[in-house]
Scaffold this motif. Structure first.
Motif, PDB file in Angstrom:
ATOM      1  N   ALA A 131      93.582 -19.240 -11.481  1.00 36.14           N
ATOM      2  CA  ALA A 131      93.868 -19.136 -10.239  1.00 36.14           C
ATOM      3  C   ALA A 131      93.385 -17.890  -9.377  1.00 36.14           C
ATOM      4  N   ALA A 132      93.738 -16.758  -9.987  1.00 34.91           N
ATOM      5  CA  ALA A 132      93.444 -15.745  -9.512  1.00 34.91           C
ATOM      6  C   ALA A 132      92.058 -15.531  -9.313  1.00 34.91           C
ATOM      7  N   LEU A 133      91.162 -15.839 -10.336  1.00 37.63           N
ATOM      8  CA  LEU A 133      89.435 -16.150 -10.274  1.00 37.63           C
ATOM      9  C   LEU A 133      89.096 -16.846  -9.242  1.00 37.63           C
ATOM     10  N   GLN A 134      89.838 -18.063  -9.087  1.00 40.20           N
ATOM     11  CA  GLN A 134      89.217 -18.982  -8.090  1.00 40.20           C
ATOM     12  C   GLN A 134      89.663 -18.442  -6.696  1.00 40.20           C
ATOM     13  N   GLY A 135      90.679 -17.670  -6.583  1.00 36.30           N
ATOM     14  CA  GLY A 135      91.067 -17.060  -5.224  1.00 36.30           C
ATOM     15  C   GLY A 135      90.101 -15.995  -4.898  1.00 36.30           C
ATOM     16  N   GLU A 136      89.795 -15.292  -5.875  1.00 32.69           N
ATOM     17  CA  GLU A 136      88.803 -14.064  -5.698  1.00 32.69           C
ATOM     18  C   GLU A 136      87.487 -14.570  -5.421  1.00 32.69           C
ATOM     19  N   ARG A 137      86.994 -15.661  -6.240  1.00 34.23           N
ATOM     20  CA  ARG A 137      85.467 -16.241  -6.074  1.00 34.23           C
ATOM     21  C   ARG A 137      85.560 -16.708  -4.450  1.00 34.23           C
ATOM     22  N   THR A 138      86.729 -17.360  -4.024  1.00 32.04           N
ATOM     23  CA  THR A 138      86.654 -18.040  -2.807  1.00 32.04           C
ATOM     24  C   THR A 138      86.433 -16.699  -1.691  1.00 32.04           C
ATOM     25  N   LYS A 139      87.317 -15.835  -1.902  1.00 32.24           N
ATOM     26  CA  LYS A 139      87.240 -14.635  -0.845  1.00 32.24           C
ATOM     27  C   LYS A 139      85.900 -13.999  -1.052  1.00 32.24           C
ATOM     28  N   LEU A 140      85.217 -13.808  -2.315  1.00 28.83           N
ATOM     29  CA  LEU A 140      83.923 -13.185  -2.654  1.00 28.83           C
ATOM     30  C   LEU A 140      83.111 -14.025  -1.631  1.00 28.83           C
ATOM     31  N   GLN A 141      82.958 -15.403  -1.704  1.00 25.81           N
ATOM     32  CA  GLN A 141      82.165 -16.119  -0.955  1.00 25.81           C
ATOM     33  C   GLN A 141      82.109 -15.993   0.469  1.00 25.81           C
ATOM     34  N   GLN A 142      83.511 -16.012   1.030  1.00 22.00           N
ATOM     35  CA  GLN A 142      83.860 -15.769   2.423  1.00 22.00           C
ATOM     36  C   GLN A 142      83.272 -14.205   2.770  1.00 22.00           C
ATOM     37  N   THR A 143      83.610 -13.397   2.032  1.00 22.78           N
ATOM     38  CA  THR A 143      82.977 -12.131   2.277  1.00 22.78           C
ATOM     39  C   THR A 143      81.517 -11.944   2.237  1.00 22.78           C
TER      40      THR A 143
END
Length: 162
Positions: A131-143
């Protein structure tokens, strides 16, 4: 009987040497005293002695028989004690084996429970990490999208639409 001895003594030749044994009336007195002494000694000495000796022999035999009986009883008790000890060892070995089996089952249960708990904890940790990895991937993709847009703006010098 006395006349026969007298008749024999008349016929016996006389020697010139003195006789060692003089056979006269004292022989019969000595013989009578011997028989009286024999009867008295037999009554007061020999019979009591034989009686005491017989009682002692009887007692000794009685003690021997008692010793044999006590020895047999001791052997019997020893055999019974050995049988009881063997039975106690057998029962103890059975109880020890049973206790070992119960302990092994309990150990397996504890290990299984610990394994299940560890697997659950591991699964929960993986789920949180995912879940944390998915959240970070999402943030990373947005960033990354924002950085890419900014870089495109700077490179192109104009506004870029997504």
């Amino acid at each position: 009987m006395g006349s026969a001895l007298i008749a024999l003594s008349d016929v016996a030749p006389e020697s010139h040497e003195p006789q060692l044994i003089d056979l006269d009336g004292t022989v019969f007195i000595q013989l009578g005293l011997f028989f009286i002494l024999m009867l008295v000694l037999r009554q007061f000495l020999w019979r009591p002695y034989l009686k005491v000796k017989g009682e002692r022999s009887t007692r000794v035999e009685g003690y021997r028989e008692e010793a044999v009986q006590l020895e047999a009883e001791a052997a019997k008790r020893l055999a019974q004690a050995e049988v009881a000890l063997a039975e106690a060892r057998r029962v103890g070995a059975g109880e020890r084996a049973e206790a070992r089996a119960v302990a092994q089952r309990r150990e397996q249960e504890l290990i299984a429970s610990a394994n299940a708990s560890a697997q659950k904890t591991l699964a929960d940790a993986r789920a949180r990490v995912d879940a944390a990895l998915q959240g970070e991937r999402t943030k990373l993709q947005q960033t990354a999208a924002e950085v890419g847009m900014q870089a495109a703006r700077k490179i192109l010098g104009r506004e870029v639409s997504a």
